[in-house]
Design a protein around this motif. Structure first.
Motif, PDB file in Angstrom:
ATOM      1  N   PHE A 109      19.790  25.146  59.502  1.00  0.00           N
ATOM      2  CA  PHE A 109      21.073  25.835  59.552  1.00  0.00           C
ATOM      3  C   PHE A 109      22.115  24.895  60.137  1.00  0.00           C
ATOM      4  O   PHE A 109      21.884  24.252  61.169  1.00  0.00           O
ATOM      5  N   ARG A 110      23.256  24.818  59.467  1.00  0.00           N
ATOM      6  CA  ARG A 110      24.381  24.007  59.940  1.00  0.00           C
ATOM      7  C   ARG A 110      25.651  24.849  59.915  1.00  0.00           C
ATOM      8  O   ARG A 110      25.737  25.869  59.234  1.00  0.00           O
ATOM      9  N   LEU A 111      26.657  24.380  60.643  1.00  0.00           N
ATOM     10  CA  LEU A 111      27.983  24.968  60.640  1.00  0.00           C
ATOM     11  C   LEU A 111      28.948  23.923  60.091  1.00  0.00           C
ATOM     12  O   LEU A 111      28.819  22.733  60.401  1.00  0.00           O
ATOM     13  N   ALA A 112      29.909  24.348  59.276  1.00  0.00           N
ATOM     14  CA  ALA A 112      30.812  23.396  58.620  1.00  0.00           C
ATOM     15  C   ALA A 112      32.223  23.494  59.189  1.00  0.00           C
ATOM     16  O   ALA A 112      32.765  24.584  59.354  1.00  0.00           O
ATOM     17  N   PHE A 113      32.797  22.322  59.471  1.00  0.00           N
ATOM     18  CA  PHE A 113      34.206  22.200  59.831  1.00  0.00           C
ATOM     19  C   PHE A 113      34.819  21.156  58.900  1.00  0.00           C
ATOM     20  O   PHE A 113      34.831  19.957  59.212  1.00  0.00           O
ATOM     21  N   PRO A 114      35.309  21.583  57.710  1.00  0.00           N
ATOM     22  CA  PRO A 114      35.847  20.616  56.739  1.00  0.00           C
ATOM     23  C   PRO A 114      37.276  20.218  57.110  1.00  0.00           C
ATOM     24  O   PRO A 114      38.201  21.026  57.016  1.00  0.00           O
ATOM     25  N   VAL A 115      37.475  19.002  57.536  1.00  0.00           N
ATOM     26  CA  VAL A 115      38.770  18.602  58.084  1.00  0.00           C
ATOM     27  C   VAL A 115      39.699  18.107  56.974  1.00  0.00           C
ATOM     28  O   VAL A 115      39.263  17.509  55.979  1.00  0.00           O
ATOM     29  N   ASN A 116      40.962  18.365  57.167  1.00  0.00           N
ATOM     30  CA  ASN A 116      41.997  17.928  56.235  1.00  0.00           C
ATOM     31  C   ASN A 116      42.638  16.658  56.794  1.00  0.00           C
ATOM     32  O   ASN A 116      43.729  16.680  57.353  1.00  0.00           O
ATOM     33  N   GLN A 117      41.914  15.563  56.680  1.00  0.00           N
ATOM     34  CA  GLN A 117      42.373  14.282  57.210  1.00  0.00           C
ATOM     35  C   GLN A 117      42.070  13.183  56.201  1.00  0.00           C
ATOM     36  O   GLN A 117      41.099  13.269  55.444  1.00  0.00           O
ATOM     37  N   LEU A 177      16.593  13.855  55.452  1.00  0.00           N
ATOM     38  CA  LEU A 177      17.746  14.733  55.300  1.00  0.00           C
ATOM     39  C   LEU A 177      17.379  16.007  54.554  1.00  0.00           C
ATOM     40  O   LEU A 177      16.412  16.039  53.786  1.00  0.00           O
ATOM     41  N   PRO A 178      18.165  17.067  54.726  1.00  0.00           N
ATOM     42  CA  PRO A 178      17.875  18.329  54.041  1.00  0.00           C
ATOM     43  C   PRO A 178      18.156  18.248  52.547  1.00  0.00           C
ATOM     44  O   PRO A 178      18.888  17.367  52.081  1.00  0.00           O
ATOM     45  N   THR A 179      17.580  19.186  51.809  1.00  0.00           N
ATOM     46  CA  THR A 179      17.749  19.242  50.350  1.00  0.00           C
ATOM     47  C   THR A 179      18.219  20.640  49.950  1.00  0.00           C
ATOM     48  O   THR A 179      18.278  21.563  50.765  1.00  0.00           O
ATOM     49  N   MET A 180      18.510  20.826  48.657  1.00  0.00           N
ATOM     50  CA  MET A 180      19.214  22.011  48.188  1.00  0.00           C
ATOM     51  C   MET A 180      18.328  23.233  47.941  1.00  0.00           C
ATOM     52  O   MET A 180      18.849  24.319  47.669  1.00  0.00           O
ATOM     53  N   GLU A 181      17.033  23.097  48.011  1.00  0.00           N
ATOM     54  CA  GLU A 181      16.181  24.252  47.728  1.00  0.00           C
ATOM     55  C   GLU A 181      16.468  25.367  48.733  1.00  0.00           C
ATOM     56  O   GLU A 181      16.448  25.164  49.945  1.00  0.00           O
ATOM     57  N   GLY A 182      16.745  26.565  48.237  1.00  0.00           N
ATOM     58  CA  GLY A 182      17.046  27.693  49.112  1.00  0.00           C
ATOM     59  C   GLY A 182      18.418  27.627  49.750  1.00  0.00           C
ATOM     60  O   GLY A 182      18.673  28.310  50.745  1.00  0.00           O
ATOM     61  N   PHE A 183      19.313  26.833  49.163  1.00  0.00           N
ATOM     62  CA  PHE A 183      20.661  26.684  49.728  1.00  0.00           C
ATOM     63  C   PHE A 183      21.398  28.032  49.717  1.00  0.00           C
ATOM     64  O   PHE A 183      21.393  28.757  48.723  1.00  0.00           O
ATOM     65  N   GLU A 184      22.016  28.365  50.839  1.00  0.00           N
ATOM     66  CA  GLU A 184      22.901  29.517  50.934  1.00  0.00           C
ATOM     67  C   GLU A 184      24.088  29.139  51.814  1.00  0.00           C
ATOM     68  O   GLU A 184      23.939  28.372  52.766  1.00  0.00           O
ATOM     69  N   LEU A 200      34.260  26.725  53.943  1.00  0.00           N
ATOM     70  CA  LEU A 200      35.258  27.294  54.832  1.00  0.00           C
ATOM     71  C   LEU A 200      35.080  26.734  56.240  1.00  0.00           C
ATOM     72  O   LEU A 200      34.030  26.162  56.572  1.00  0.00           O
ATOM     73  N   GLY A 201      36.090  26.895  57.061  1.00  0.00           N
ATOM     74  CA  GLY A 201      35.961  26.491  58.441  1.00  0.00           C
ATOM     75  C   GLY A 201      34.983  27.385  59.178  1.00  0.00           C
ATOM     76  O   GLY A 201      34.992  28.612  59.015  1.00  0.00           O
ATOM     77  N   ALA A 202      34.117  26.791  59.995  1.00  0.00           N
ATOM     78  CA  ALA A 202      33.099  27.517  60.776  1.00  0.00           C
ATOM     79  C   ALA A 202      32.148  28.300  59.872  1.00  0.00           C
ATOM     80  O   ALA A 202      31.589  29.319  60.287  1.00  0.00           O
ATOM     81  N   GLU A 203      31.935  27.821  58.651  1.00  0.00           N
ATOM     82  CA  GLU A 203      31.023  28.504  57.731  1.00  0.00           C
ATOM     83  C   GLU A 203      29.598  28.033  57.941  1.00  0.00           C
ATOM     84  O   GLU A 203      29.314  26.829  57.954  1.00  0.00           O
ATOM     85  N   LEU A 204      28.695  28.991  58.090  1.00  0.00           N
ATOM     86  CA  LEU A 204      27.283  28.657  58.242  1.00  0.00           C
ATOM     87  C   LEU A 204      26.656  28.482  56.865  1.00  0.00           C
ATOM     88  O   LEU A 204      26.943  29.240  55.937  1.00  0.00           O
ATOM     89  N   PHE A 205      25.806  27.452  56.751  1.00  0.00           N
ATOM     90  CA  PHE A 205      25.029  27.284  55.522  1.00  0.00           C
ATOM     91  C   PHE A 205      23.624  26.833  55.871  1.00  0.00           C
ATOM     92  O   PHE A 205      23.359  26.341  56.969  1.00  0.00           O
ATOM     93  N   THR A 206      22.711  27.039  54.935  1.00  0.00           N
ATOM     94  CA  THR A 206      21.302  26.746  55.181  1.00  0.00           C
ATOM     95  C   THR A 206      20.723  25.972  54.008  1.00  0.00           C
ATOM     96  O   THR A 206      21.123  26.168  52.852  1.00  0.00           O
TER      97      THR A 206
END
Length: 896
Positions: free
Chosen positions: A650-658, A581-588, A559-565
């Motif tokens: 922790f990152r924030l996601a902005f998935p663009v429609n471009q 780079l980060p890996t998937m262990e403990g991904f939320e 989602l837009g502005a979605e936090l993930f870890t």
């Protein structure tokens, strides 16, 4: 700094013959390791009649091998003091110290040594690096990088009169910022000694065409191991130097370079070497063997000999993305936040302190000493975060940033209040003076506070100088000071606040107008004049731009502005060859949880949506703020009570429609477009454990300054950056096909030093990003992205002090050209003239049109450190000057 490869190299050196170790370290010079071949015979014929210059140095972090105090003591007792003794005993010995900070520290401990230091420096036997220290270049903004040369070459020339300093040193960090070559060149520093790059001699160009000549031996420590292993054994040293000459012979011959061979003797905290006996033996045999003579030299001395006649060195141009970027932003979030805020406040303070003095007609009270102290603190942290006793180093670095920010805040507040006291106020009300530190007129949000009695909360009208009422909103940042009084925080939109100037508003004791809600709001949908936003658990499901008729997000995966870890095992800085780079262990990700949004605040200025959710290791509070009259969305994120879990990101996601967007982002005094503005290819072989084989255009994440952007033929998106690192590649398994812009908020990594500390950062962390959508590319968004990080500042004035004569609205200085940015306006360091520095950000040749509130009598263009002035024509209130594409120009004006 980083000692892992040194240990590995020592092991290899003990297992293999010297010649084989030399092959590992040097044979790949100018070519890939796979094609390197050790010569069967010692062919060094190209160097006949030339010189081998041994420039001895000692690589110094502010702290890495130990605490800051212990490292200062080492530099005294085991580096500079023994060097002075060697210089006294051997007239042929020479030494290069990497930076000016080492001299400052030493003179503080040994002021009596200044005469000897001056003597040896004038003789050309003692050289000092021309920058203050050795920073992460893209960690700092442009003015902070320029201050490296103020507190480096400029300070050194004043401290050691009659001497000059031409070489900058940056031995450790595997990264070069886009405009650093221009900054050095325009500061009168033509040479750069660097490391962790394909061995060679290069002209490294900035986009404007300026360049510095650079030398790198590969990995600074590793390349010298064969010589250090030989110790003082003449036969072993002869074999080591012969092998080096042999391996470089073809490189020099192919390019027809001057037969001046460099050998850098340096490793972490090296002591001065003594090869006197070996030099004597080598030189006595050189005529018969037709080989070059060998001598001690300084780095600058070798560069001058190597560049004589402008040989055809290989050319490098563009950004080399830093692969150690996790060390300072995600791993030291609060420190870097203080750094960014401090640098921005410092340039604002310089501007308003200068115009305060010009209004007053005197620079007598200009806070020159305070600015010097603030800048020293603002750029004090170098590349040596962590290390042994790294918790102490990191704390000292953060404290320096916070001190610089505090001094800057004090100066700007004093200057704004002084200016505000000179204004003639036309209304019998409380004046609110809004200041804009940027070089364009802007419409933006303003916050100010007012102490009021508890019963007066709703009895104010806000008006402009023409008496037109301005909508405002009381926001929940107020606090109770006692039972009767309260501090109210007002929020409103100020329109067209002049460039580097101010605009006056007034608070009247009167009931404000009632404003109808122009938004259509529910807890899941917000629609205003610019956007229609649909919320879902954890983020923004859809975001529709009405002006562009465009859906801006592709929320299929995030989602837009979605936090993930994610798990984030790594060091940030260390002996790796690519970003860890980060890996998937403990991904939320927050959309995995049910946590609806709530409309928590709505008024005539903005609507605020919020949710709070506890996940593993942290509680996340997020706000999405939509403004009623400006096209802007703010995203505020708080990580509350992070427990300091190791290796968590922790990152924030902005998935663009471009469709295949161009990614661009701000760097110091420039813009990098991903895939276009990096150096060609990979950075190459550096040492047997360091081969930078990822093409630089593919390196990610990246260091970012004020904003990052994506754009295609249908839309552009610019996001102001509250972090030092961002990414655009989906780091998860089965990555999304669309671009996902991702500010990297936090990473709890560990120092690569064997005794180093974890960068756990437990506690609370806050971030705010501003989202802008627009037609076109980053050129239509960079102003918005920049100004979100430099908010309008307001001063509440006592109406009884209405004794001034200045107008209610004024621009002190403006630049008509959209492509040109004023980076600072300040008092000249050496006299009472005014320095104006600007740069082109769009890559255009243009004639700058600069307007001032007071006339100037004469003008000069100078180098970056305000020297070597050349007169330019003109006087009056408008200055015209041609500025080349990507150029940084420093102008000196006489204003009375």
């Amino acid at each position: 700094m980083k000692n892992v490869s040194f240990v590995l190299s020592k092991i290899l050196a003990s297992l293999f013959p010297t010649s084989l170790v030399v092959f590992f370290a040097l044979a790949s010079f100018g070519q890939s390791t796979t094609s390197a071949v050790v010569a069967k015979t010692s062919d060094y014929s190209y160097f006949k009649g030339g010189t081998v210059s041994v420039f001895s140095s000692s690589h110094q972090d502010i702290a890495w091998m130990d605490s800051i105090g212990r490292c200062i003591e080492f530099r005294d007792k085991q580096m500079i003091t023994p060097v002075l003794e060697r210089l006294k005993k051997n007239s042929q010995f020479k030494f290069s110290v990497e930076d000016a900070l080492c001299l400052r520290e030493y003179l503080h401990r040994h002021p009596e040594s200044i005469s000897d230091i001056l003597k040896y420096t004038r003789e050309g036997r003692l050289d000092w690096g021309a920058t203050y220290n050795q920073p992460y270049e893209s960690m700092y903004d442009g003015e902070a990088l320029i201050r490296q040369t103020y507190l480096g070459r400029k300070w050194l020339k004043k401290t050691l009169p009659g001497c000059d300093f031409k070489t900058s040193w940056s031995e450790d960090v595997p990264g070069r910022s886009l405009q650093m070559a221009q900054i050095l060149s325009r500061a009168g520093i033509p040479y750069l000694q660097f490391s962790r790059h394909q061995p060679g001699i290069y002209n490294w160009h900035s986009p404007d065409g300026s360049y510095v000549t650079c030398y790198t031996p590969g990995q600074y420590d590793e390349s010298g191991i064969p010589v250090r292993k030989a110790d003082t054994n003449t036969d072993s040293l002869t074999k080591a130097f012969t092998a080096m000459l042999t391996n470089w012979n073809g490189y020099y011959a192919k390019r027809k370079l001057n037969p001046e061979f460099p050998f850098l003797y340096s490793h972490d905290f090296a002591t001065p070497p003594d090869y006197d006996a070996f030099f004597t033996d080598w030189n006595s045999k050189s005529p018969a063997l037709k080989r070059p003579l060998i001598k001690y030299a300084t780095g600058t001395e070798w560069f001058k000999a190597a560049t004589k006649g402008n040989p055809p060195f290989d050319k490098i141009s563009g950004e080399r993305p830093d692969v150690w970027l996790y060390i300072h932003g995600p791993s030291h979030q609060k420190a870097l936040k203080a750094s960014r805020e401090g640098s921005r406040l410092l340039t604002a303070a310089e501007k308003f302190a200068t115009f305060d003095a010009l209004q007053k007609g005197s620079f007598e009270n200009y806070p020159q000493a305070a600015f010097a102290e603030a800048w020293e603190n603002a750029i004090y942290p170098d590349h040596g975060w962590g290390g042994k006793h790294g918790d102490l180093t990191d704390r000292a670095f953060r404290s320096a940033f916070e001190k610089g920010r505090s001094i800057a805040s004090d100066i700007v507040n004093v200057s704004m209040n002084n200016i505000a006291a000179r204004i003639h106020y036309s209304k019998p009300a409380i004046p609110i003076v809004v200041f804009n530190a940027l070089s364009w007129a802007r419409t933006d949000q303003v916050k100010f506070t007012l102490n009021v009695e508890g019963n007066d909360n709703n009895t104010f009208r806000l008006i402009d100088e023409k008496g037109i009422e301005i909508p405002y909103q009381l926001i929940d940042e107020h606090q109770i000071t006692n039972k009767k009084d309260e501090v109210l925080t007002f929020l409103f939109i100020a329109e067209n606040v002049p460039s580097v100037g101010y605009k006056t508003y007034y608070l009247e004791k009167s009931k404000p107008a009632t404003y109808s809600n122009s938004s259509k709001n529910t807890n899941s949908i917000c629609e205003n004049s610019f956007y229609k936003v649909e919320f879902a658990d954890g983020g923004i499901k859809s975001l529709y731009d009405k002006e562009l008729s465009k859906s801006l997000l592709n929320s299929e995966k995030f989602l837009g502005a979605e936090l993930f870890t994610m798990q984030s095992v790594g060091n940030g800085a260390g002996e790796f060859t690519d970003v860890q780079l980060p890996t998937m262990e403990g991904f939320e990700k927050l959309s995995d949880y049910h946590q609806p949004w709530t409309l928590v605040s709505s008024g005539p200025v903005r609507d605020v949506y919020q949710f709070t959710k506890q996940i593993n290791h942290v509680t996340v509070m997020e706000q999405v703020i939509l403004f009623k009259t400006i096209k802007r969305i703010d995203i505020h994120v708080e990580l509350k009570g992070f427990d300091g879990e190791q290796y968590r990101e922790f990152r924030l996601a902005f998935p663009v429609n471009q469709d295949k967007p161009e990614i661009a982002y701000a760097v110091p005094m420039g813009v990098v477009r991903v895939g276009k503005d990096e150096i060609a290819g990979a950075a190459g072989y550096s040492g047997k454990t360091q081969i930078y084989d990822t093409p630089c255009r593919l390196v990610h994440p990246r260091e970012v300054q004020d904003w990052f952007s994506s754009s295609d033929a249908t839309s552009g998106i610019t996001i102001s950056s509250d972090v030092a690192v961002f990414d655009w590649n989906d780091p998860t398994t089965n990555p999304a096909t669309n671009t996902i812009l991702q500010p990297v908020l936090l990473a709890s990594r560990k120092s690569c030093h064997g005794e180093g500390n974890f960068y756990l950062q437990p506690g609370d962390h806050t971030y705010t990003f501003s989202f802008y959508s627009h037609a076109g590319d980053w050129k239509n968004g960079f102003r918005h992205g920049t100004q979100s990080n430099q908010p309008l500042m307001a001063v509440t004035v006592n109406p009884e002090l209405n004794k001034g004569m200045m107008p209610e609205t004024l621009s002190f200085i403006s630049v008509e050209n959209k492509n040109l940015l004023l980076s600072t306006v300040k008092k000249c360091d050496d006299d009472n003239q005014v320095i104006v520095r600007c740069y082109d950000i769009e890559g255009k040749d243009s004639e700058a049109k600069i307007s001032l509130f007071k006339p100037y009598q004469k003008a000069e263009v100078t180098n970056l450190i305000e020297e070597e002035g050349k007169a330019i024509s003109g006087d009056g209130n408008t200055l015209l000057y041609k500025v080349g594409h990507h150029a940084i120009e420093t102008l000196k004006l006489e204003v009375k």
